[in-house]
Design an enzyme around this catalytic site. Sequence first.
Site, mmCIF file in Angstrom:
data_model
loop_
_atom_site.group_PDB
_atom_site.id
_atom_site.type_symbol
_atom_site.label_atom_id
_atom_site.label_comp_id
_atom_site.label_asym_id
_atom_site.label_seq_id
_atom_site.Cartn_x
_atom_site.Cartn_y
_atom_site.Cartn_z
ATOM 1 N N ARG A 92 0.818 -1.224 0.000
ATOM 2 C CA ARG A 92 0.000 0.000 0.000
ATOM 3 C C ARG A 92 0.850 1.272 0.000
ATOM 4 O O ARG A 92 0.486 2.279 0.606
ATOM 5 C CB ARG A 92 -0.967 0.046 1.192
ATOM 6 C CG ARG A 92 -1.942 -1.096 1.246
ATOM 7 C CD ARG A 92 -2.941 -1.080 0.092
ATOM 8 N NE ARG A 92 -3.686 -2.320 0.102
ATOM 9 C CZ ARG A 92 -3.299 -3.433 -0.530
ATOM 10 N NH1 ARG A 92 -2.203 -3.444 -1.288
ATOM 11 N NH2 ARG A 92 -4.000 -4.532 -0.457
ATOM 12 N N SER A 118 -10.335 0.701 4.501
ATOM 13 C CA SER A 118 -9.609 0.222 5.690
ATOM 14 C C SER A 118 -8.861 1.387 6.309
ATOM 15 O O SER A 118 -8.055 2.028 5.633
ATOM 16 C CB SER A 118 -8.601 -0.857 5.294
ATOM 17 O OG SER A 118 -9.283 -1.958 4.778
ATOM 18 N N GLU A 174 -3.715 3.723 7.154
ATOM 19 C CA GLU A 174 -3.560 3.588 5.699
ATOM 20 C C GLU A 174 -4.169 4.846 5.049
ATOM 21 O O GLU A 174 -3.680 5.348 4.046
ATOM 22 C CB GLU A 174 -4.299 2.333 5.233
ATOM 23 C CG GLU A 174 -4.094 2.016 3.775
ATOM 24 C CD GLU A 174 -4.626 0.640 3.416
ATOM 25 O OE1 GLU A 174 -4.340 -0.344 4.133
ATOM 26 O OE2 GLU A 174 -5.349 0.543 2.403
HETATM 27 C C1 LIG Z 1 -15.269 1.657 0.437
HETATM 28 C C2 LIG Z 1 -13.787 1.687 0.145
HETATM 29 C C3 LIG Z 1 -13.133 0.501 -0.132
HETATM 30 C C4 LIG Z 1 -11.752 0.517 -0.396
HETATM 31 N N1 LIG Z 1 -11.112 -0.661 -0.709
HETATM 32 C C5 LIG Z 1 -9.808 -0.650 -1.011
HETATM 33 C C6 LIG Z 1 -9.121 -1.857 -1.362
HETATM 34 O O1 LIG Z 1 -9.708 -2.936 -1.456
HETATM 35 N N2 LIG Z 1 -7.787 -1.777 -1.631
HETATM 36 C C7 LIG Z 1 -7.089 -0.599 -1.572
HETATM 37 O O2 LIG Z 1 -5.889 -0.586 -1.839
HETATM 38 N N3 LIG Z 1 -7.713 0.553 -1.249
HETATM 39 C C8 LIG Z 1 -9.038 0.563 -0.971
HETATM 40 N N4 LIG Z 1 -9.662 1.738 -0.619
HETATM 41 C C9 LIG Z 1 -8.861 2.985 -0.515
HETATM 42 C C10 LIG Z 1 -8.795 3.782 -1.834
HETATM 43 O O3 LIG Z 1 -9.850 3.431 -2.690
HETATM 44 C C11 LIG Z 1 -7.470 3.591 -2.555
HETATM 45 O O4 LIG Z 1 -6.409 3.968 -1.727
HETATM 46 C C12 LIG Z 1 -7.403 4.379 -3.873
HETATM 47 O O5 LIG Z 1 -6.372 3.863 -4.675
HETATM 48 C C13 LIG Z 1 -7.224 5.885 -3.706
HETATM 49 O O6 LIG Z 1 -7.340 6.492 -4.998
HETATM 50 P P1 LIG Z 1 -7.944 7.960 -5.166
HETATM 51 O O7 LIG Z 1 -7.927 8.313 -6.596
HETATM 52 O O8 LIG Z 1 -9.251 8.067 -4.476
HETATM 53 O O9 LIG Z 1 -6.833 8.800 -4.407
HETATM 54 P P2 LIG Z 1 -7.026 10.062 -3.405
HETATM 55 O O10 LIG Z 1 -7.720 9.574 -2.179
HETATM 56 O O11 LIG Z 1 -7.655 11.188 -4.151
HETATM 57 O O12 LIG Z 1 -5.527 10.393 -3.099
HETATM 58 C C14 LIG Z 1 -4.701 9.493 -2.366
HETATM 59 C C15 LIG Z 1 -3.246 10.008 -2.433
HETATM 60 O O13 LIG Z 1 -2.760 9.864 -3.758
HETATM 61 C C16 LIG Z 1 -2.310 11.128 -4.277
HETATM 62 N N5 LIG Z 1 -2.662 11.172 -5.689
HETATM 63 C C17 LIG Z 1 -3.869 10.922 -6.253
HETATM 64 N N6 LIG Z 1 -3.789 11.065 -7.601
HETATM 65 C C18 LIG Z 1 -2.502 11.416 -7.870
HETATM 66 C C19 LIG Z 1 -1.793 11.725 -9.074
HETATM 67 N N7 LIG Z 1 -2.380 11.680 -10.268
HETATM 68 N N8 LIG Z 1 -0.486 12.084 -8.984
HETATM 69 C C20 LIG Z 1 0.131 12.126 -7.781
HETATM 70 N N9 LIG Z 1 -0.480 11.834 -6.614
HETATM 71 C C21 LIG Z 1 -1.776 11.484 -6.654
HETATM 72 C C22 LIG Z 1 -3.069 12.176 -3.452
HETATM 73 O O14 LIG Z 1 -2.379 13.409 -3.424
HETATM 74 C C23 LIG Z 1 -3.116 11.493 -2.089
HETATM 75 O O15 LIG Z 1 -1.898 11.661 -1.393
HETATM 76 C C24 LIG Z 1 -11.031 1.746 -0.369
HETATM 77 C C25 LIG Z 1 -11.723 2.950 -0.106
HETATM 78 C C26 LIG Z 1 -13.083 2.930 0.146
HETATM 79 C C27 LIG Z 1 -13.784 4.233 0.411
#
Ligand SMILES: Cc1cc2nc3c(=O)[nH]c(=O)nc-3n(C[C@H](O)[C@H](O)[C@H](O)COP(=O)(O)OP(=O)(O)OC[C@H]3O[C@@H](n4cnc5c(N)ncnc54)[C@H](O)[C@@H]3O)c2cc1C
Length: 296
Positions: A160, A213, A283
């Site tokens: 992660r 999580s 996380e």
């Molecule tokens: C219901 C639920 C279930 C989930 N299940 C999982 C799972 O099974 N497995 C898992 O790994 N995660 C899970 N997650 C967590 C989440 O979905 C992941 O961590 C996801 O990859 C985050 O992506 P995001 O685009 O929403 O990033 P954001 O939340 O918008 O950003 C996360 C970080 O990434 C950075 N970031 C985003 N885009 C870029 C970019 N283009 N360039 C540079 N930095 C960037 C942001 O600045 C921030 O620091 C879950 C979340 C929820 C709400």
Amino acid sequence: MIIQKNISLKKFSTFGVGGTADFFCEIFSKEDLQEALTFAEKNSLPLFILGGGSNLLFSDKGLRCLVLHLKNNTITHLKDGVFEVEAGTKMGEILGISKKAQRDFSLLSTIPGTIGGAVAGNAGIKEQEIQEVFLSATLYDREKKEFCTKEKEFFDFGYRKSIFHTPKISDRYIIWKVSLNLPANTPEKIDETLKSYFAIRKEKQPWGKTGGSFFSNPPEGAAGFFLEQSGMKGACVGDAFFSEKHANFLMNKKNATQEDIKKLAKTAQKTVKEKYNVTLTPEVKILNEWGKREEL
Ligand SMILES: Cc1cc2nc3c(=O)[nH]c(=O)nc-3n(C[C@H](O)[C@H](O)[C@H](O)COP(=O)(O)OP(=O)(O)OC[C@H]3O[C@@H](n4cnc5c(N)ncnc54)[C@H](O)[C@@H]3O)c2cc1C
């Protein structure tokens, strides 16, 4: 491109928590990006890169930054399962295109958020992580003011996490486009996997305002196990509570604040430490008003 002022961050985070961002814009193209970067430079504003907001806990004070909400979402199938996917593309959108080409993105497509966020945090499930299908990415280098391509080694993927967890890197680069190599599979098999995985999520995970999580799994086992055994299911502070369905899902009932969530999470962390001598680390990215990650 429009740069908006004083935008509430609540609807840009799956937690539904956060104050207002001083400046906010949506980025669809390289031109938008250049315009936003020029504005930030002229006004000496720090940047915050927002994907799907599914792994973030914004500060109650909001952000004293220019938020770049990445919405670039072109997907191109180059050949033989190699796809170029722009960073603002939602994981579910990749599934639609890849399935038509008989390429499998089923498991990873069930993760909320964008491909940019998934690469930054090496998102994954037990069976597969994004790094397993990742080839390279086009990044915007804010120091050199140009785009560059970085291969997989650069990303230093771990559980992660990636090199984007280092402030030196996340302050310098923006993930713009990602190359993926997806394995072949039939649409029927892809649908089957999807169906069974969504059923597992439905059975095991609660529905509502959350960041997924809350704690990473420690080397000793599942964070949810330690939290459940420590009696955290249902524990609450204000509108923040640990789900009865899954102890590692910290939820916002309606109007929880970052402070409520942090207080509850700290109590859980302390209880697990005292009972099992196991250290839980978040996380979910807990942010201060400058968009920097905070410890609990
Ligand atoms: C219901 C639920 C279930 C989930 N299940 C999982 C799972 O099974 N497995 C898992 O790994 N995660 C899970 N997650 C967590 C989440 O979905 C992941 O961590 C996801 O990859 C985050 O992506 P995001 O685009 O929403 O990033 P954001 O939340 O918008 O950003 C996360 C970080 O990434 C950075 N970031 C985003 N885009 C870029 C970019 N283009 N360039 C540079 N930095 C960037 C942001 O600045 C921030 O620091 C879950 C979340 C929820 C709400």
